[in-house]
Design an enzyme around this catalytic site. Sequence first.
Site, PDB file in Angstrom:
ATOM      1  CE1 TYR B 124      -3.811   2.230   0.195  1.00 42.63           C
ATOM      2  CE2 TYR B 124      -2.432   3.468   1.713  1.00 42.63           C
ATOM      3  CZ  TYR B 124      -3.530   3.393   0.887  1.00 42.63           C
ATOM      4  OH  TYR B 124      -4.353   4.483   0.751  1.00 42.63           O
ATOM      5  CD  GLN B 186     -11.510   3.215  -0.653  1.00 44.88           C
ATOM      6  OE1 GLN B 186     -11.655   3.275   0.580  1.00 44.88           O
ATOM      7  NE2 GLN B 186     -11.382   4.301  -1.392  1.00 44.88           N
ATOM      8  CG  ASN B 209      -5.313   7.556   6.338  1.00 47.25           C
ATOM      9  OD1 ASN B 209      -5.588   6.369   6.511  1.00 47.25           O
ATOM     10  ND2 ASN B 209      -5.931   8.307   5.442  1.00 47.25           N
ATOM     11  CB  SER B 233       7.529   9.140  11.436  1.00 49.62           C
ATOM     12  OG  SER B 233       8.813   8.656  11.154  1.00 49.62           O
ATOM     13  CD  GLN B 255      10.769  11.448  12.130  1.00 55.96           C
ATOM     14  OE1 GLN B 255      11.654  10.919  11.472  1.00 55.96           O
ATOM     15  NE2 GLN B 255       9.502  11.095  11.968  1.00 55.96           N
ATOM     16  CG  HIS B 258       7.835  12.378   8.305  1.00 55.45           C
ATOM     17  ND1 HIS B 258       7.556  11.955   7.024  1.00 55.45           N
ATOM     18  CD2 HIS B 258       9.086  11.939   8.574  1.00 55.45           C
ATOM     19  CE1 HIS B 258       8.598  11.284   6.541  1.00 55.45           C
ATOM     20  NE2 HIS B 258       9.547  11.273   7.457  1.00 55.45           N
ATOM     21  CD  GLU B 322       9.746   5.279  12.413  1.00 56.71           C
ATOM     22  OE1 GLU B 322       9.386   6.377  12.892  1.00 56.71           O
ATOM     23  OE2 GLU B 322       9.415   4.885  11.278  1.00 56.71           O
ATOM     24  CG  HIS B 323      13.959   6.965  12.202  1.00 56.48           C
ATOM     25  ND1 HIS B 323      12.639   7.386  12.172  1.00 56.48           N
ATOM     26  CD2 HIS B 323      14.169   6.321  11.023  1.00 56.48           C
ATOM     27  CE1 HIS B 323      12.084   7.011  11.031  1.00 56.48           C
ATOM     28  NE2 HIS B 323      12.977   6.368  10.316  1.00 56.48           N
ATOM     29  CG  ASP B 356      13.958   8.763   6.019  1.00 52.37           C
ATOM     30  OD1 ASP B 356      13.710   7.779   6.733  1.00 52.37           O
ATOM     31  OD2 ASP B 356      13.915   9.940   6.430  1.00 52.37           O
ATOM     32  CD  GLU B 410       2.104 -32.717  26.475  1.00 54.64           C
ATOM     33  OE1 GLU B 410       1.478 -32.805  25.405  1.00 54.64           O
ATOM     34  OE2 GLU B 410       2.952 -31.830  26.700  1.00 54.64           O
ATOM     35  CG  HIS B 415      -0.131 -37.014  20.257  1.00 53.06           C
ATOM     36  ND1 HIS B 415      -1.487 -36.835  20.189  1.00 53.06           N
ATOM     37  CD2 HIS B 415       0.421 -35.876  19.734  1.00 53.06           C
ATOM     38  CE1 HIS B 415      -1.746 -35.649  19.664  1.00 53.06           C
ATOM     39  NE2 HIS B 415      -0.605 -35.045  19.380  1.00 53.06           N
TER      40      HIS B 415
END
Lengths: 427, 427
Positions: B124, B186, B209, B233, B255, B258, B322-323, B356, B410, B415
């Site tokens: 995506y 969708q 988003n 981010s 950063q 963003h 994250e970074h 990046d 068990e 088994h």
Amino acid sequence: MKTFINPNQSTWSTLLKRPTQTIDDIETTVTQIFDDVQRNGDQAVAKYTQLFDGVELDSNSVTTKEVELASSNISSELKQAIQQAKQNIETFHKAQQTETISIETTIGVTCWQEKRAINKVGIYIPAGSAPLFSTVLMLAVPAQIAGCKEIVLCSPPNKEGNIANEILYAAQLCGVTKIIKVGGIQAIAGLTFGTESIPQVYKIFGPGNQFVTVAKQLATKYGVAIDMPAGPSELLVAADKSANASYVASDLLSQAEHGADSQVILVSDSQDFVEEVQKEIDKQVKDLPRKDIAKNALKNSKAIIMEDANDALSLINDYAPEHLILCTNDNDFFVANIQNAGSVFIGNYSPESAGDYASGTNHTLPTNGFSKAYSGVNLDSFTKAITFQNITKEGLLNIGNTIELMAEAEGLQAHKNAVSIRLKDLK
Amino acid sequence: MKTFINPNQSTWSTLLKRPTQTIDDIETTVTQIFDDVQRNGDQAVAKYTQLFDGVELDSNSVTTKEVELASSNISSELKQAIQQAKQNIETFHKAQQTETISIETTIGVTCWQEKRAINKVGIYIPAGSAPLFSTVLMLAVPAQIAGCKEIVLCSPPNKEGNIANEILYAAQLCGVTKIIKVGGIQAIAGLTFGTESIPQVYKIFGPGNQFVTVAKQLATKYGVAIDMPAGPSELLVAADKSANASYVASDLLSQAEHGADSQVILVSDSQDFVEEVQKEIDKQVKDLPRKDIAKNALKNSKAIIMEDANDALSLINDYAPEHLILCTNDNDFFVANIQNAGSVFIGNYSPESAGDYASGTNHTLPTNGFSKAYSGVNLDSFTKAITFQNITKEGLLNIGNTIELMAEAEGLQAHKNAVSIRLKDLK
């Protein structure tokens, strides 16, 4: 077991449909218990332990004394068995350790990837008619190899307020750092939020009933990772006349005894063989203590005659079985071309039971077709890969212009500036 | 940027709290659209494309002609930049390829693990003010190296019914097999269920988003895997007086631009240095086209003075950025001891922008503290590990008794039988 002969591909998805689970009505209960545990901690946990497990505990935590006592109550024969299984699981999972991967992608630009342990992990071990201590080995052994610092085991107490001896013995043998008497939704909620007695963890592993499954799914919403979504266990056996019908029947039954919702599928090119297997099943099932469960599971189960090996392969890849046993005269063909399976057992002397307990492979595997996208639990499940990069002045001169152009084209001027401001000093 | 000096550990969780997201009210919308797409396929998809993207399309699918035209509309300079970035990403992700791991855990018991590609993956790519084509490289390049057979890219069309040239160019360059003009909930629903024009996939990758994030979470309920849960981010820079204040300011701003919900944190042992950085930020931010966004993000952001390096390290591991940019006179200490981070940038010439776009590491990384349990996207994200075992007669004789004992303990008699029935023939 109903038999289908060369079914058309268009019918496969219906034919191979898993027994359905409805989880929608469970969600409300799970959400309520999560809220309660988040707000009220141990007090809420104790309430649900009393409600669901029917026991009031002075303390959640298992003491060293309890573990020692448990250990002294296990036969030395069983201890030796558990130790052999542990050693094989350890050998196979240690072999999965990886070195740092480092490469200079452009002169002056060095990138590397390292696996580091997930520091806090939770292991859920269900209780039921019998203690499933083998799962303790399958989860705690790789956690310890990975270097997880906190390995927290949760398992529901019985009516006497105890966890089974075998589970406690296996837990201490495999380096579990804390054992807590708590089960079901309240255990998963406790591991998600942390309570006075239950440490909050970063990732939760282990099987469970539908309540536990939905609770683990909910835990991911709160940022806790889980091993994988769970579903009823399943086995597909691909066997031809080179196989032994009584062995195949025993394997199908070993899967069927798990639960009425377990699914077993036999794929063969020979109708005679399928009939032989059916006879063997009828013979063997009679003596099983769990024969009623097995018989129910067999109702969901199918024998599919596939005359063409390529079609059989396609069907197997479409189904994506958790366990796949191959007993054909061309196992190599299937091994080379199988795309989707959790764990594969090859030849007449590799029953699924071997992987369930002691061969060394992990028995926590993707069910429900999830092997199309998920791995079974392995060493990497207890680590995360971190990337590093070290760029020299020369390196930045080599890729700086590329970064500037791409950042500009993405409309991210500050991204470009971070390079330009450095390049200005370097040029 | 507010400054905090040697904050007590008990305050860290409040101090480091991420900007909150409320997703509960979105869920109803997402569930409704999923239901509609599951039931009505392309018809439903077209309806939401008209509603959310404001465009009616004759066809969802991007044609070869459109891709060719897009390619001819890109400057050769930018093409070269994209190709250099692609090559570095390819080099680093190819280095992550692993061999089969095979070991005899006990004589006669051979276990091995192989990675095989996830056959169908969805990518995506959001659209917005600018085309984020770099994410195409980050996802399609490793998918192609892994050997994924179907690589389906979805991205929302603009008002003219087109996807940005750069996205189309990058997609064909990196082996995307199908490009579809569809965005938002969708798109994720289409990839989850499949429609007449959108192929169903096994795993969905890519940012988006809040709607896309919630939709991906819902997709997992239907058995589709996702790369990781997403959040805004974030960047943490650990820098001391050995660093360059203007470089650090440029990184923090890269950063911050963003989104208003991005978070930047500066950890330093020097108050003077923090003040210098603040001055540089004030200077640099003025000229940014996205200065309003950056300024808003800076409101969430913090400078933390940590005089002790061990405390700084603990705080960073607690935050799990994250970074992480390291510009200190003892970067080795942090590199050796960092437990939780997505990607780490070392030294004065390794800006986050490099990762990046073009250094070779992946920019799809765990936000929101998820680096405590999740890896960033890497080659393994596009494969699953399958285990195999081949046990000889001797092998089963070696571990058979162990399996029997454990299965018995068990309470799983079938088994045990699967082994006993074979051992009987072998003994």
